[in-house]
Each structure stands twice: as structure tokens, then as C-alpha cells.
Design a protein around this motif. Structure first.
Motif, PDB file in Angstrom:
ATOM      1  N   ARG A 239       0.806  -1.224   0.000  1.00 56.35           N
ATOM      2  CA  ARG A 239       0.000   0.000   0.000  1.00 56.35           C
ATOM      3  C   ARG A 239       0.841   1.277   0.000  1.00 56.35           C
ATOM      4  O   ARG A 239       0.295   2.381  -0.013  1.00 56.35           O
ATOM      5  CB  ARG A 239      -0.913   0.005   1.211  1.00 56.35           C
ATOM      6  CG  ARG A 239      -1.955  -1.128   1.174  1.00 56.35           C
ATOM      7  CD  ARG A 239      -2.825  -1.111   2.407  1.00 56.35           C
ATOM      8  NE  ARG A 239      -3.841  -2.173   2.364  1.00 56.35           N
ATOM      9  CZ  ARG A 239      -4.719  -2.412   3.343  1.00 56.35           C
ATOM     10  NH1 ARG A 239      -4.701  -1.652   4.434  1.00 56.35           N
ATOM     11  NH2 ARG A 239      -5.597  -3.387   3.210  1.00 56.35           N
ATOM     12  N   ALA A 240       2.168   1.135   0.069  1.00 51.60           N
ATOM     13  CA  ALA A 240       3.026   2.327   0.135  1.00 51.60           C
ATOM     14  C   ALA A 240       2.991   3.073  -1.209  1.00 51.60           C
ATOM     15  O   ALA A 240       3.253   2.480  -2.267  1.00 51.60           O
ATOM     16  CB  ALA A 240       4.449   1.934   0.491  1.00 51.60           C
ATOM     17  N   SER A 241       2.699   4.364  -1.140  1.00 50.05           N
ATOM     18  CA  SER A 241       2.631   5.186  -2.381  1.00 50.05           C
ATOM     19  C   SER A 241       3.512   6.408  -2.302  1.00 50.05           C
ATOM     20  O   SER A 241       3.796   7.032  -3.329  1.00 50.05           O
ATOM     21  CB  SER A 241       1.177   5.602  -2.643  1.00 50.05           C
ATOM     22  OG  SER A 241       0.660   6.325  -1.535  1.00 50.05           O
ATOM     23  N   THR A 242       3.955   6.773  -1.136  1.00 48.16           N
ATOM     24  CA  THR A 242       4.818   7.949  -0.961  1.00 48.16           C
ATOM     25  C   THR A 242       6.169   7.492  -0.437  1.00 48.16           C
ATOM     26  O   THR A 242       6.300   6.388   0.127  1.00 48.16           O
ATOM     27  CB  THR A 242       4.179   8.940   0.033  1.00 48.16           C
ATOM     28  OG1 THR A 242       4.101   8.325   1.314  1.00 48.16           O
ATOM     29  CG2 THR A 242       2.782   9.338  -0.429  1.00 48.16           C
ATOM     30  N   PRO A 243       7.205   8.336  -0.580  1.00 51.41           N
ATOM     31  CA  PRO A 243       8.528   7.954  -0.048  1.00 51.41           C
ATOM     32  C   PRO A 243       8.480   7.653   1.448  1.00 51.41           C
ATOM     33  O   PRO A 243       9.155   6.735   1.919  1.00 51.41           O
ATOM     34  CB  PRO A 243       9.394   9.163  -0.378  1.00 51.41           C
ATOM     35  CG  PRO A 243       8.746   9.764  -1.578  1.00 51.41           C
ATOM     36  CD  PRO A 243       7.294   9.583  -1.385  1.00 51.41           C
ATOM     37  N   ARG A 244       7.721   8.458   2.187  1.00 52.00           N
ATOM     38  CA  ARG A 244       7.653   8.218   3.642  1.00 52.00           C
ATOM     39  C   ARG A 244       7.020   6.861   3.938  1.00 52.00           C
ATOM     40  O   ARG A 244       7.485   6.119   4.805  1.00 52.00           O
ATOM     41  CB  ARG A 244       6.865   9.340   4.300  1.00 52.00           C
ATOM     42  CG  ARG A 244       6.817   9.237   5.824  1.00 52.00           C
ATOM     43  CD  ARG A 244       6.120  10.438   6.444  1.00 52.00           C
ATOM     44  NE  ARG A 244       6.093  10.326   7.881  1.00 52.00           N
ATOM     45  CZ  ARG A 244       5.236   9.568   8.584  1.00 52.00           C
ATOM     46  NH1 ARG A 244       4.327   8.844   7.929  1.00 52.00           N
ATOM     47  NH2 ARG A 244       5.296   9.528   9.894  1.00 52.00           N
ATOM     48  N   GLU A 245       5.946   6.512   3.201  1.00 49.56           N
ATOM     49  CA  GLU A 245       5.305   5.234   3.417  1.00 49.56           C
ATOM     50  C   GLU A 245       6.225   4.074   3.010  1.00 49.56           C
ATOM     51  O   GLU A 245       6.255   3.014   3.653  1.00 49.56           O
ATOM     52  CB  GLU A 245       3.988   5.171   2.647  1.00 49.56           C
ATOM     53  CG  GLU A 245       2.914   6.089   3.208  1.00 49.56           C
ATOM     54  CD  GLU A 245       1.656   6.053   2.359  1.00 49.56           C
ATOM     55  OE1 GLU A 245       1.712   5.475   1.244  1.00 49.56           O
ATOM     56  OE2 GLU A 245       0.627   6.580   2.822  1.00 49.56           O
ATOM     57  N   ARG A 246       7.014   4.301   1.913  1.00 48.44           N
ATOM     58  CA  ARG A 246       7.943   3.250   1.508  1.00 48.44           C
ATOM     59  C   ARG A 246       9.056   3.070   2.544  1.00 48.44           C
ATOM     60  O   ARG A 246       9.454   1.943   2.847  1.00 48.44           O
ATOM     61  CB  ARG A 246       8.528   3.594   0.133  1.00 48.44           C
ATOM     62  CG  ARG A 246       7.533   3.344  -1.005  1.00 48.44           C
ATOM     63  CD  ARG A 246       8.238   3.361  -2.350  1.00 48.44           C
ATOM     64  NE  ARG A 246       8.664   4.722  -2.713  1.00 48.44           N
ATOM     65  CZ  ARG A 246       7.875   5.559  -3.397  1.00 48.44           C
ATOM     66  NH1 ARG A 246       6.669   5.186  -3.800  1.00 48.44           N
ATOM     67  NH2 ARG A 246       8.299   6.762  -3.711  1.00 48.44           N
ATOM     68  N   ASP A 247       9.578   4.172   3.103  1.00 46.77           N
ATOM     69  CA  ASP A 247      10.591   4.059   4.178  1.00 46.77           C
ATOM     70  C   ASP A 247      10.016   3.324   5.387  1.00 46.77           C
ATOM     71  O   ASP A 247      10.689   2.500   6.028  1.00 46.77           O
ATOM     72  CB  ASP A 247      11.076   5.446   4.585  1.00 46.77           C
ATOM     73  CG  ASP A 247      11.890   6.116   3.480  1.00 46.77           C
ATOM     74  OD1 ASP A 247      12.364   5.367   2.583  1.00 46.77           O
ATOM     75  OD2 ASP A 247      12.032   7.340   3.521  1.00 46.77           O
TER      76      ASP A 247
END
Length: 273
Positions: A239-247
Motif C-alpha cells: 500500500r506504500a505510495s509515498t517515499p515516507r510510506e515506503r521508508d
């Protein structure tokens, strides 16, 4: 060797000290034989002292050869050390003393009244074999020693019908008592061996159950970890879509992998990143 104590989860294997064992039976037999031989030895010694005052030097020499090993055997039995070789030595020495006994009493008027001092030691020699000899030799000694006594006793007092009946009675009593004592020792050893086998089987069953319980607990722990951490990290990564969510997903995955690698470690051990 099965460990003395094994504890896994709720399963506990008791220590060996709670079990009856062959070693304990051997120690008990040694102590009981030592006490019984001491009683018979004192009785025989007091009779021998009186006869030595009237007999030749042979009699005194046979007393020393007989009673010194007997004292050592009794002391070793009470102490629980070196009693087997000393018991075997006495069991061999007494038949030799019986063979030499007619020479020690030669030239002295023998009386058929009462029992000679060596008669009290017949069962000492036969029961001593229970500590060291195999079962077959124990029964051989049960018959050999009393029969040898009967022969030399009749050589001493004569072959009259009355003497033969009296000596035969003494021989039969000695054989019966020796067989009973050897059978008691054999039954105690057999019981101890069966208890030891039962104990070993029980300990192995406990160990197998403890191992199976440990495997099941580890499986449940890993399954819970997979469900709570790894699955959550996978969902977060999907569900990660932004850099912060991916980190954040990467951090969750790293944490899940670390916890999965540490699943088989103890609680107080450090992490294995």
C-alpha cells in the motif's frame, strides 16, 4: 545418557535420585551382609578362642587366616568400598580352611556335642559369594561349602550313625539358609533392574514429549510472528505510495526479518540484525 533433569514448557523429568536403582540395592546388600557376617563372626570368634587355648598352633594359625579377611570384609561392607574383592577372597579362603581344619584338630579328643567354631562361618562364606560371584557359582558354593564341612567334620568325630545324622542336619540347615539368602539377593537385584528399565523408559517418554512440546511451541510462535509482523510489513509495502510510506514499509520489513531471525533465541539474548 539421559539428562537428570529436563524441563520444557510444562513437562518436567524428575532427577535420577528419586528412583530406586541397582546401585542402591548393591549398597544395601553389602551393608546387610556386613552386619550379618559381623554377628556370626563374633559368635564364631568366641567359640574359637576357647578351642585355641586347648588346641595346637595349627588351630591358632587357621583362626588368623580366617578372621582377618572376615574383619576386612565386614569393614569394607560397612564403608561401601572394596567389599567385592574382599568378599570373594573370604569365600575362597574358608573352603581352604575347611580342608586344613582336620590337621588343626588332629591329636585332640573331638566331641560331637555342640558346634565347632567354623560351622558358624559356613553361611558367611556362602552369602559373601552373593556380592561378587555370578549366580551359578553362588549356588555351587551353597552346596560345596556345607558338604565340605560335613566331610571334614565326620573325619573328626567319626562315622557313627548318631554323628552322621547330626552332621547331616547341620549341612542341610546351612544349605537351606544359604539358598534362601542368595534367592533374596537375586530377587532384589531383579527388581532393581526392572525398576531401572522402567525409569529409563519413563525418562525417554518424558524427553520425547518435552521435545514435541518444544517443537509445537516454536511452530506456534513462528506462525504468530509471520501473521503479526511479516504479513503487516507485506501489506504496508503493497500500500506504500509515498517515499515516507515506503521508508516505513522498509523499516517494518527489516524489523519483521530481524524478529524472524531471532525466533529461536532466548528472551534475554540480544538481536541478530
Amino acid at each position: 545418557m539421559v539428562p537428570d533433569v529436563a524441563t520444557t514448557g510444562m513437562l518436567t523429568i524428575p532427577p535420577d535420585s528419586t528412583f530406586f536403582s541397582r546401585e542402591r540395592v548393591e549398597r544395601i546388600l553389602a551393608l546387610v551382609v556386613a552386619v550379618g557376617c559381623a554377628v556370626l563372626g563374633f559368635q564364631s570368634f568366641f567359640h574359637a578362642v576357647g578351642s585355641a587355648q586347648e588346641g595346637p598352633a595349627w588351630n591358632l594359625a587357621l583362626m588368623v587366616v580366617t578372621f582377618v579377611p572376615l574383619v576386612l570384609m565386614v569393614a569394607a561392607g560397612v564403608a561401601g568400598r572394596f567389599y567385592r574383592p574382599l568378599a570373594g577372597a573370604f569365600a575362597v579362603i574358608l573352603p581352604v580352611v575347611l580342608v586344613l581344619w582336620p590337621f588343626a584338630t588332629a591329636g585332640r579328643q573331638a566331641s560331637s556335642a555342640g558346634d565347632p567354631w567354623i560351622w558358624y562361618l559356613l553361611n558367611v562364606a556362602t552369602v559373601a559369594t552373593a556380592l561378587v560371584f555370578p549366580l551359578v557359582l553362588q549356588y555351587v558354593w551353597c552346596g560345596l561349602v556345607p558338604l565340605l564341612y560335613g566331610v571334614v567334620r565326620l573325619m573328626q568325630i567319626g562315622l557313627s550313625v548318631e554323628n552322621v545324622i547330626q552332621v547331616a542336619r547341620q549341612v542341610v540347615y546351612a544349605v537351606i539358609l544359604a539358598v534362601v539368602m542368595i534367592m533374596i539377593g537375586w530377587m532384589l537385584r531383579l527388581l532393581a533392574e526392572r525398576l531401572d528399565r522402567t525409569r529409563e523408559e519413563a525418562v525417554r517418554s518424558y524427553a520425547a514429549a518435552a521435545a514435541a512440546d518444544a517443537v509445537e511451541q516454536e511452530r506456534v510462535s513462528v506462525a504468530a510472528l509471520m501473521h503479526d509482523s511479516v504479513l503487516a510489513a507485506l501489506i504496508a509495502a503493497e500500500r506504500a505510495s509515498t517515499p515516507r510510506e515506503r521508508d516505513l514499509a522498509v523499516a517494518m520489513a527489516r524489523d519483521a526479518l530481524t524478529r524472524l531471525a531471532n525466533a529461536d533465541r532466548e528472551a534475554e539474548e540480544g538481536p541478530d540484525e
